[in-house]
Design a protein around this motif. Structure first.
Motif: not given
Length: 449
Positions: A110-114
């Motif tokens: 999730v963090n890396q996708a953002v």
């Protein structure tokens, strides 16, 4: 001194994968799209992209449930789908850590996708939307996965039309055929017996702790796939990568020294090389794409099979006036264009690039090519019809049409339809899907033999 290769951040991988997915959804092949990925990123991007292509139906179904309305643009949608495919990995896959399943911590994804969304103006302003959708999925993963599980395209990872076609053609085997595409095919080599015997190469592999077993006349199947640079003998031309099903082409046809042979639609040249490895042939190599033909030349040079006896021709096989000198061939290999439905486990983007209407179009193209090529076959000569397809319209139905339509044709024994079926439950199918039909042109009266 060379600098060590620095692995890309996961955000870079996710963004590159989203770009590849966007391209595929626009009709471009994944192979072409990956060529534009930086060299040092290509391996992880390819690994994740292949997995996403296998799980695309799941990712798209989840995206449809999580978005209140249509995605702002194709790149945002693609980034969301890539992240959802990774987050949807079930616990059994994560625990087994199968080599083809990329497993990451959910919150890291999730963090890396953002972060990935921040990399482009088309996605940066929608990172809040992306973050909300992904966190919503994590909160409601079980119910969302249950909601999409009933969809046939999610169950099998194929478009509905593809499932229908395979189920209709193979009512007793359709499940196994579709399931075979869920995992990559084995890495199979074809030994260049002009350079080294299969037993000698196998012994060398054993000494290098490379486990393998024999397949067909000249094949070695590796227990696990390796980069070609890590396998002894690549630069020396001792072997080529070629699926066991594709190697059958060189085992079916009767080749001997001095034959005049045509490999039509030849690129990338695996079957060309296999024939040249078996006999001294006067070989014409034909392909409509000059760039792909250059790859054939490179492969033959590596295998030490090039020379004045090999003639390259870039032209449309169906347009004889563009390339044929009027001298007939003893053997024509017609590895004609098709949907490539039999090699989808190696090229999982194929199932999303094809449309049901393509079946009739490719079948018509195949007929035009083979009917033209038949004119170039010498009396008493052979034509081998090949497709890497499991659809009957490109296989047994086409062969029946050709048998009735090719003047003076005698149909000989050939494997027919070979399917990508595992030999036992839980194992990987030993070969891809292919269709083979062999025809002989009846000799002129009094000239048989």
């Amino acid at each position: 001194m060379t600098s060590p290769v620095v692995a890309p951040a996961l955000s870079d991988v996710l963004f590159a994968c989203a770009g590849c997915l966007r391209d595929v959804l626009a009709g471009r092949s994944l192979t072409e799209s990956l060529q534009e990925v930086p060299d040092e990123w290509r391996a992880p991007v390819q690994s994740v992209s292949f997995y996403v292509m296998r799980q695309l139906a799941t990712g798209q179904a989840l995206s449809g449930l999580l978005l209140d309305k249509k995605a702002p643009n194709r790149l945002v949608e693609s980034l969301l789908v890539v992240a959802l495919c990774l987050l949807a990995v079930d616990e059994s896959q994560a625990n087994n850590k199968a080599r083809h399943v990329p497993v990451y911590d959910a919150h890291t994804v999730v963090n890396q996708a953002v972060k990935a969304a921040d990399k482009h103006k088309k996605t940066a302003s929608f990172k809040g939307l992306l973050n909300a959708c992904l966190r919503n999925f994590l909160r409601n993963k079980e119910s969302l996965m249950q909601a999409i599980a009933v969809r046939s395209e999610v169950q099998w990872g194929f478009p509905k039309w593809w499932i229908h076609q395979v189920r209709q053609a193979y009512p007793g085997q359709w499940r196994e055929i579709l399931a075979s595409a869920a995992t990559p095919g084995p890495m199979t080599l074809r030994v260049n017996t002009r350079q080294i015997s299969r037993e000698a190469l196998r012994q060398l592999f054993i000494e290098q702790d490379i486990s393998c077993h024999e397949a067909g006349h000249a094949g070695l199947v590796l227990a696990r796939a390796l980069p070609v640079t890590q396998i002894p003998g690549f630069e020396q031309g001792w072997w080529s990568v070629q699926d066991a099903g594709a190697q059958l082409a060189g085992e079916i046809v009767p080749v001997h020294d001095g034959m005049r042979v045509l490999d039509a639609c030849a690129a990338p040249g695996g079957k060309t090389a296999h024939l040249l490895e078996q006999a001294n042939l006067d070989m014409t190599v034909l392909d409509v794409d000059s760039h792909r033909l250059a790859r054939v030349e490179e492969n033959l040079a590596r295998l030490k099979l090039d020379g004045p006896h090999v003639h390259m021709r870039a032209a449309d096989a169906a347009e004889l006036s563009q390339w044929w000198d009027g001298v007939p061939f003893d053997l024509v290999l017609a590895d004609v264009p098709c949907t490539a439905s039999g090699i989808v486990r190696r090229h999982p983007d194929i199932k999303w690039l094809r449309q049901e209407a393509d079946l009739a179009k490719t079948a018509a193209l195949q007929r035009a090519i083979v009917l033209a090529l038949w004119q170039t076959v010498a009396p008493g000569g052979y034509l081998l019809y090949v497709t890497c397809s499991v659809f009957p319209i490109e296989g047994q139905e086409q062969a029946r049409y050709l048998e009735m339509s090719l003047a003076g044709a005698e149909r000989l024994g050939a494997p027919g339809q070979i399917l990508p079926l595992a030999e036992q439950a839980g194992s990987v199918a030993p070969h891809d899907g292919f269709y083979y039909a062999l025809f002989r042109k009846k000799p002129e009266s009094g000239k048989d033999g």
